[in-house]
Design a protein around this motif. Structure first.
Motif, mmCIF file in Angstrom:
data_model
loop_
_atom_site.group_PDB
_atom_site.id
_atom_site.type_symbol
_atom_site.label_atom_id
_atom_site.label_comp_id
_atom_site.label_asym_id
_atom_site.label_seq_id
_atom_site.Cartn_x
_atom_site.Cartn_y
_atom_site.Cartn_z
ATOM 1 N N MET A 1 0.849 -1.173 0.000
ATOM 2 C CA MET A 1 0.000 0.000 0.000
ATOM 3 C C MET A 1 0.895 1.237 0.000
ATOM 4 N N LYS A 2 0.494 2.171 -0.804
ATOM 5 C CA LYS A 2 1.222 3.425 -0.905
ATOM 6 C C LYS A 2 0.857 4.338 0.269
ATOM 7 N N VAL A 3 1.843 5.052 0.785
ATOM 8 C CA VAL A 3 1.632 5.991 1.890
ATOM 9 C C VAL A 3 2.061 7.375 1.429
ATOM 10 N N GLU A 4 1.226 8.359 1.678
ATOM 11 C CA GLU A 4 1.528 9.744 1.295
ATOM 12 C C GLU A 4 1.243 10.672 2.474
ATOM 13 N N LEU A 5 2.044 11.694 2.589
ATOM 14 C CA LEU A 5 1.791 12.737 3.573
ATOM 15 C C LEU A 5 0.633 13.606 3.085
ATOM 16 N N VAL A 6 -0.117 14.173 3.987
ATOM 17 C CA VAL A 6 -1.221 15.048 3.604
ATOM 18 C C VAL A 6 -0.690 16.242 2.810
ATOM 19 N N THR A 7 0.498 16.707 3.136
ATOM 20 C CA THR A 7 1.080 17.830 2.376
ATOM 21 C C THR A 7 1.418 17.404 0.953
ATOM 22 N N SER A 8 1.833 16.148 0.765
ATOM 23 C CA SER A 8 2.090 15.645 -0.588
ATOM 24 C C SER A 8 0.795 15.581 -1.383
ATOM 25 N N LEU A 9 -0.279 15.174 -0.711
ATOM 26 C CA LEU A 9 -1.583 15.108 -1.376
ATOM 27 C C LEU A 9 -1.999 16.495 -1.847
ATOM 28 N N LYS A 10 -1.768 17.487 -1.021
ATOM 29 C CA LYS A 10 -2.118 18.861 -1.388
ATOM 30 C C LYS A 10 -1.332 19.318 -2.623
ATOM 31 N N ARG A 11 -0.044 18.988 -2.670
ATOM 32 C CA ARG A 11 0.814 19.447 -3.766
ATOM 33 C C ARG A 11 0.668 18.620 -5.035
ATOM 34 N N ARG A 12 0.431 17.308 -4.870
ATOM 35 C CA ARG A 12 0.469 16.398 -6.016
ATOM 36 C C ARG A 12 -0.839 15.632 -6.196
ATOM 37 N N ALA A 13 -1.946 16.245 -5.875
ATOM 38 C CA ALA A 13 -3.241 15.550 -5.903
ATOM 39 C C ALA A 13 -3.527 14.913 -7.264
ATOM 40 N N THR A 14 -3.331 15.645 -8.338
ATOM 41 C CA THR A 14 -3.641 15.116 -9.670
ATOM 42 C C THR A 14 -2.804 13.878 -9.970
ATOM 43 N N GLU A 15 -1.541 13.929 -9.667
ATOM 44 C CA GLU A 15 -0.640 12.797 -9.919
ATOM 45 C C GLU A 15 -1.020 11.584 -9.056
ATOM 46 N N ILE A 16 -1.298 11.821 -7.800
ATOM 47 C CA ILE A 16 -1.657 10.733 -6.889
ATOM 48 C C ILE A 16 -2.968 10.084 -7.325
ATOM 49 N N ILE A 17 -3.941 10.874 -7.703
ATOM 50 C CA ILE A 17 -5.231 10.335 -8.150
ATOM 51 C C ILE A 17 -5.082 9.581 -9.469
ATOM 52 N N ARG A 18 -4.292 10.095 -10.382
ATOM 53 C CA ARG A 18 -4.055 9.403 -11.658
ATOM 54 C C ARG A 18 -3.440 8.027 -11.398
ATOM 55 N N ASP A 19 -2.437 7.967 -10.515
ATOM 56 C CA ASP A 19 -1.786 6.706 -10.171
ATOM 57 C C ASP A 19 -2.761 5.769 -9.470
ATOM 58 N N LEU A 20 -3.584 6.318 -8.601
ATOM 59 C CA LEU A 20 -4.592 5.548 -7.880
ATOM 60 C C LEU A 20 -5.573 4.888 -8.849
ATOM 61 N N ASN A 21 -6.034 5.640 -9.825
ATOM 62 C CA ASN A 21 -6.987 5.105 -10.804
ATOM 63 C C ASN A 21 -6.354 4.066 -11.714
ATOM 64 N N LYS A 22 -5.071 4.176 -11.955
ATOM 65 C CA LYS A 22 -4.375 3.221 -12.806
ATOM 66 C C LYS A 22 -4.110 1.913 -12.068
ATOM 67 N N HIS A 24 -5.321 0.979 -8.884
ATOM 68 C CA HIS A 24 -6.401 0.530 -7.987
ATOM 69 C C HIS A 24 -5.833 0.075 -6.639
ATOM 70 N N GLU A 25 -4.819 0.752 -6.160
ATOM 71 C CA GLU A 25 -4.201 0.445 -4.876
ATOM 72 C C GLU A 25 -4.487 1.586 -3.903
ATOM 73 N N PRO A 26 -5.067 1.278 -2.735
ATOM 74 C CA PRO A 26 -5.382 2.346 -1.779
ATOM 75 C C PRO A 26 -4.142 3.135 -1.370
ATOM 76 N N VAL A 27 -4.364 4.383 -1.020
ATOM 77 C CA VAL A 27 -3.290 5.248 -0.544
ATOM 78 C C VAL A 27 -3.625 5.653 0.886
ATOM 79 N N LEU A 28 -2.688 5.396 1.788
ATOM 80 C CA LEU A 28 -2.856 5.817 3.176
ATOM 81 C C LEU A 28 -2.312 7.236 3.295
ATOM 82 N N ILE A 29 -3.146 8.139 3.735
ATOM 83 C CA ILE A 29 -2.740 9.534 3.928
ATOM 84 C C ILE A 29 -2.392 9.709 5.400
#
Length: 85
Positions: A1-22, A24-29
């Motif tokens: 499972m991928k782990v991301e900081l909330v600050t990373s989510l704020k900065r890279r939301a589009t990239e993280i969501i694109r990877d998530l949709n590709k 289908h692996e949950p991301v722990l924030i």
């Protein structure tokens, strides 16, 4: 499972969501080093919701059987015909 900081989510939301949709692996924030939320794709969420609804229905059915709230198959078919009409 991928782990991301909330600050990373704020900065890279589009990239993280694109990877998530590709993948289908949950991301722990995480926030301040602690789990804060899970991010999952829509398809996975819908599948989980359907599975949960099915399991809840089975549990209700088992409870009804234990309580003696059952009917014969013939009667059940008649009730379903009326319900589906």
């Amino acid at each position: 499972m991928k782990v991301e900081l909330v600050t990373s989510l704020k900065r890279r939301a589009t990239e993280i969501i694109r990877d998530l949709n590709k993948k289908h692996e949950p991301v722990l924030i995480t926030e301040h080093g602690k789990p804060a939320a899970y991010l999952i794709d829509v398809q996975s969420f819908q599948e989980m919701t359907r599975k949960t609804e099915l399991l809840e229905g089975l549990a209700r059915g088992e409870s009804a059987i234990k309580q003696g709230r059952v009917v014969e198959q013939r009667e059940a078919k008649e009730r379903m015909k009326k319900w589906l009409a």
